[in-house]
Design an enzyme around this catalytic site. Structure first.
Site: not given
Length: 556
Positions: A105, A218, A237, A270, A298, A345, A374-375, A460
């Site tokens: 990328r 899934s 799964k 997407s 999305h 988004k 996590t913060s 992707t």
């Protein structure tokens, strides 16, 4: 203990070497086993990693260690000539693999301009391009109400939250945002995460770890965040073929109804724009006793009378008439157990969230490490996100304008014979079918036509289905679209890329040029497109005032 010592002598070369008889082993155990263990290369490391219930050792622990410490002569020393592992060599080898298969990328320096949207500048501010691939679907990142809310909040509360939700990071902004999100999806509770990637990973992994014998089903095209969560769940799964509900049912039927099951899927995918049949998936979930986990990343903001996503859109009229209240009849939105989505988004900022029942939200709030450790998001981000969620709820015209601009681009590309993968949603995937050509097409659009459209390659999308992904927004006028269409036609001529007729001559692919392909109708009907904001229920024009108890914790 004698038996344990004998077993130790047989298994451990250290014990067998330092003891000449079992009597010596027994004496070792009774007298100085701790000190001797420090000489063992294995036990020395194990004893160094001590565990405590609290985050730090109890008082006195360090002093006790000092009292027991003795000078140790290493039993085993590595040869000084032994080579260190070639870390950089491994990194370079793996990177070279990506270069060779065209999946490496390159990031484009794109600085979107709030006052000139959809324009952006590159490295130099004078070097401007038109952005055609942003996920800022409704342009809320530059919405005046949202930006003013964020400015006021940062002036009053500062840049950061100051900690986790449990320690100093829980505030009115988090509670307001979660109340708005729960109301949007008509669920009892909502929980905000640092991103939807984290939300998906945290929720799916937690459910798998906590539910005995859980099985997860899934869709094969699910996002990487869901795949990661399912891996971390460490449960049985099954991957069902994309949107193939017959295959899904065959898999579900393998298990008793009493066994915990979860179906994970997206509403709008997407990279293709395909849409799941949420209603039928809920039918299967109820038939076989499964939970439903729906990613609406999305689709929030873009579908439904109030922007709650495709699940709301499927009962459009019932929700439009009910406003913030739940319709009298059971809707698809009611039947979905869990909805995750993003604030990054359509809502224009950053973050992710879960909307579900109060008990499920409290369960995740109490157990999910991805939420607990996590913060918290900055106050300005949460305040701005809440403002966007509230504003878009009553902004039917923005959703409609986005749909109109998408339709204009799809029709124009079709007239040019440029291959758009057919779908009923707002995504415009333009099929190229070659990674190098997809990259070159993107480069020509940028350098020659000052148009930014990102090439989408493996991993992707599958190899051989490489594409350009175009996402029109309310800011992409017909004039801008005409410039895009001319540029796309030029790129297709320059690179001699296959058009629809060329794909058809080879049997077609992904609905492009396939002779028997029947396109789906758009999600938005003409009647829905004719409505105005005045047709919405009055309740959607007021912010949600009451905070959710589950946001802070439910008192017993």
């Amino acid at each position: 203990m004698d038996s344990l010592a004998r077993q130790s002598a047989k298994i451990c070369p250290f014990v067998s070497r330092v003891t000449s008889s079992m009597q010596q082993v027994q004496v070792l155990h009774k007298t100085n086993m701790s000190a001797m263990a420090q000489q063992c290369p294995v036990m020395r490391r194990a004893m160094a990693a001590r565990g405590y219930v609290t985050a730090s050792p109890p008082a006195g622990a360090a002093a006790a260690d000092v009292g027991e410490a003795r000078p140790i002569t290493p039993v085993l020393e590595r040869g000084t000539q032994e080579r260190t592992f070639d870390y950089d060599g491994l990194f370079e080898t793996e990177l070279q693999k990506k270069r060779l298969d065209s999946s490496y990328r390159f990031f484009n320096n794109i600085n979107r301009l709030a006052k000139e949207y959809p324009m952006a500048h590159r490295l130099e501010e004078e070097d401007k391009v038109t952005v055609w691939c942003s996920n800022d679907y409704l342009t809320y990142s530059r919405n005046e109400k949202v930006m003013e809310t964020m400015k006021r909040t940062i002036d009053k509360y500062g840049a950061g939250a100051g900690g986790t939700r449990n320690i100093a990071g829980h505030n009115r902004h988090a509670m307001r945002l979660e109340a708005e999100l729960a109301a949007l999806h008509k669920k009892e509770g909502a929980l905000v995460f640092s991103s939807c990637f984290v939300a998906n990973d945290a929720v799916l992994s937690l459910l798998g770890q906590k539910m005995p014998n859980m099985v997860i089903f899934s869709d094969e095209m699910n996002h990487a965040s869901m795949i990661m969560g399912i891996k971390h769940a460490n449960v049985q799964k099954h991957i069902f073929r994309h949107n193939d509900l017959q295959h899904l049912e065959e898999l579900l039927a393998m298990y008793p109804k009493s066994q915990p099951k979860l179906i994970a899927f997206e509403s709008v995918y997407s990279m293709s724009g395909s849409v799941a049949d949420i209603r039928k998936i809920c039918d299967l979930a109820e038939k076989y006793g499964a939970l439903t986990f729906l990613d609406e990343v999305h689709s929030v903001g873009l579908y439904g009378p109030h922007g709650a996503g495709v699940a709301e859109h499927l009962d459009f009229e019932a929700h439009r008439k009910a406003g913030l209240a739940s319709p009298a009849q059971t809707t698809v939105l009611d039947r979905v157990d869990m909805i995750t989505a993003t604030l990054g988004k359509s809502f224009g900022s950053v973050g992710g969230y879960l909307a579900a029942s109060e008990k499920l939200v409290d369960f995740v709030r109490s157990y999910a490490p991805g939420f607990i450790f996590t913060s918290s998001l900055p106050p300005a981000v949460m305040a701005g996100s809440a403002a966007a969620v509230f504003d878009q709820r009553s902004s039917l015209h923005l959703r409609q304008l986005q749909q109109k601009h998408t339709s204009y681009v799809k029709t124009g590309l079709g007239d040019l014979g440029i291959p758009v993968q057919p779908n009923p949603s707002h995504i415009v995937p333009v099929l190229v079918g070659n990674p190098d050509l997809a990259k070159r097409a993107s480069d020509i659009l940028m350098e020659k036509h000052r148009i930014y459209v990102q090439a989408i390659n493996f991993p992707t999308v599958p190899r051989g289905t490489e594409r350009l992904r175009i996402t029109p927004t309310p800011g992409h006028t017909n004039d801008l679209s005409d410039v895009l269409l001319d540029a796309m036609d030029d790129v297709w001529k320059t690179l001699q890329l296959p058009r629809v007729s060329d794909w058809a001559a080879h049997g077609g692919l992904l609905g492009v040029g396939e002779p028997d392909y029947v396109p789906e109708a758009n999600l938005w009907t003409e009647e829905q497109m004719s409505l105005t904001n005045d047709d919405l229920h009055p309740s959607v024009f007021s912010p949600v005032e009451k905070f959710l108890e589950v946001s802070s914790g439910i008192k017993a």
